[in-house]
Design a protein around this motif. Structure first.
Motif, PDB file in Angstrom:
ATOM      1  N   VAL A 213       1.279   2.301   2.914  1.00 10.27           N
ATOM      2  CA  VAL A 213       2.429   1.301   1.637  1.00 10.27           C
ATOM      3  C   VAL A 213       2.054  -0.387   1.631  1.00 10.27           C
ATOM      4  O   VAL A 213       2.326  -1.087   0.611  1.00 10.27           O
ATOM      5  CB  VAL A 213       3.557   1.416   2.402  1.00 10.27           C
ATOM      6  N   ALA A 214       1.609  -0.981   2.773  1.00 10.17           N
ATOM      7  CA  ALA A 214       1.080  -2.332   2.896  1.00 10.17           C
ATOM      8  C   ALA A 214       0.532  -2.316   1.669  1.00 10.17           C
ATOM      9  O   ALA A 214       0.822  -3.817   0.859  1.00 10.17           O
ATOM     10  CB  ALA A 214       0.066  -2.542   3.631  1.00 10.17           C
ATOM     11  N   PRO A 215      -0.840  -2.260   0.583  1.00 10.82           N
ATOM     12  CA  PRO A 215      -1.867  -2.340  -0.392  1.00 10.82           C
ATOM     13  C   PRO A 215      -0.571  -2.599  -1.464  1.00 10.82           C
ATOM     14  O   PRO A 215      -0.462  -3.438  -2.240  1.00 10.82           O
ATOM     15  CB  PRO A 215      -1.977  -1.415  -0.344  1.00 10.82           C
ATOM     16  N   PHE A 216      -0.012  -2.109  -2.144  1.00  8.55           N
ATOM     17  CA  PHE A 216       1.381  -1.874  -3.381  1.00  8.55           C
ATOM     18  C   PHE A 216       2.064  -3.126  -2.564  1.00  8.55           C
ATOM     19  O   PHE A 216       2.724  -3.755  -3.816  1.00  8.55           O
ATOM     20  CB  PHE A 216       1.921  -0.646  -3.044  1.00  8.55           C
ATOM     21  N   ILE A 217       2.856  -3.272  -1.435  1.00 12.04           N
ATOM     22  CA  ILE A 217       3.847  -4.670  -1.584  1.00 12.04           C
ATOM     23  C   ILE A 217       2.906  -5.560  -1.130  1.00 12.04           C
ATOM     24  O   ILE A 217       3.787  -6.207  -2.307  1.00 12.04           O
ATOM     25  CB  ILE A 217       4.035  -4.133   0.105  1.00 12.04           C
ATOM     26  N   ARG A 218       1.701  -5.515  -0.996  1.00 15.65           N
ATOM     27  CA  ARG A 218       1.153  -6.984  -1.267  1.00 15.65           C
ATOM     28  C   ARG A 218       0.530  -7.645  -2.996  1.00 15.65           C
ATOM     29  O   ARG A 218       0.344  -8.314  -3.014  1.00 15.65           O
ATOM     30  CB  ARG A 218      -0.384  -6.545  -0.603  1.00 15.65           C
TER      31      ARG A 218
END
Length: 252
Positions: A198-203
């Motif tokens: 999920v982290a890449p999309f949040i960034r």
């Protein structure tokens, strides 16, 4: 483009703010201060250090930034709605030589002025009641994120204030879209807490670029080119969308 119209609208908005400055300051300080007391002080004993710093100091830059950009959004959205639905000031713009771009820029300036003043007030309160400190030379780097962030939120307010007719709908948009985007952007927890999938999309979120970039600038004195570029592109895109939508509305 003649900016005389922009400055006239901006001065008018500041005069409106001056009439209710005391109540505005009390209301704007109460919300982030309550959050800080509940989380920054009440929970930091249970949460412990985050990214090497006490939890209360970790969330302080985010609360200051949230106050500033939320004030920018609210100033734009409610002033546009009030001018359209109550005072019908927007109708007078049709017969003036003020361009759509000037009106939107005026709302950006008004939103940034409101946000800067209210963010400064919250920052002063936090500085008084906490050990949160930052080097003065980091303020310029912080403003590199706060300024486009204010543009982004002001233009989002212009779009919502132009398209939405009911005040309850404006409230729902803020509750369902604006605040979740703010909370998802690492305001209360580090981005490393997200799962790797999920982290890449949040960034990629512009709000993440704003809050994480501003925190890094203010606390660590570092500038993130990725977050800076992401936020700048989002701010410019939102400005162009606000101008287009507002122009179409005036033409109707």
């Amino acid at each position: 483009m003649n900016l005389r119209g922009t400055l006239a609208i901006w001065r008018r908005d500041l005069l409106v703010l001056r009439r209710s400055i005391l109540s505005e300051m009390v209301a704007v300080v109460a919300y982030p201060l309550t959050i800080y007391l509940a989380f920054g002080i009440g929970m930091q004993g249970y949460i412990g250090p985050v990214e090497g710093i006490p939890y209360g100091l970790f969330i302080a830059p985010g609360l200051i930034t949230m106050t500033a950009v939320s004030a920018a959004y609210n100033e734009s959205v409610w002033s546009l709605w009030f001018h359209r639905r109550v005072q019908y000031t927007i109708e007078s713009y049709r017969v003036t030589p003020i361009s759509v771009s000037e009106i939107v820029i005026a709302k950006i300036l008004s939103g940034f002025s409101h946000g800067l003043l209210k963010g400064l007030m919250v920052a002063l309160v936090i500085l008084v009641i906490t050990p949160f400190r930052f080097a003065p030379d980091r303020l310029a780097a912080y403003l590199l994120f706060l300024i486009p962030g204010s543009v982004l939120f002001s233009c989002a307010g212009v779009i919502c204030g132009t398209l939405l007719d009911k005040p309850e709908t404006i409230g729902r948009v803020e509750a369902v879209f604006i605040m979740p985007l703010i909370f998802m952007s690492g305001l209360f927890f580090p981005l490393s807490a997200y799962p790797a999938t999920v982290a890449p999309f949040i960034r990629l979120l512009p709000t993440t670029a704003l809050f994480e970039g501003a925190r890094q600038a203010l606390v660590g004195g570092s500038l993130s080119p990725f977050f800076g570029a992401n936020l700048s592109v989002a701010a410019v895109s939102c400005f162009l969308a606000a101008v287009l939508i507002f122009r179409r509305h005036l033409a109707e």
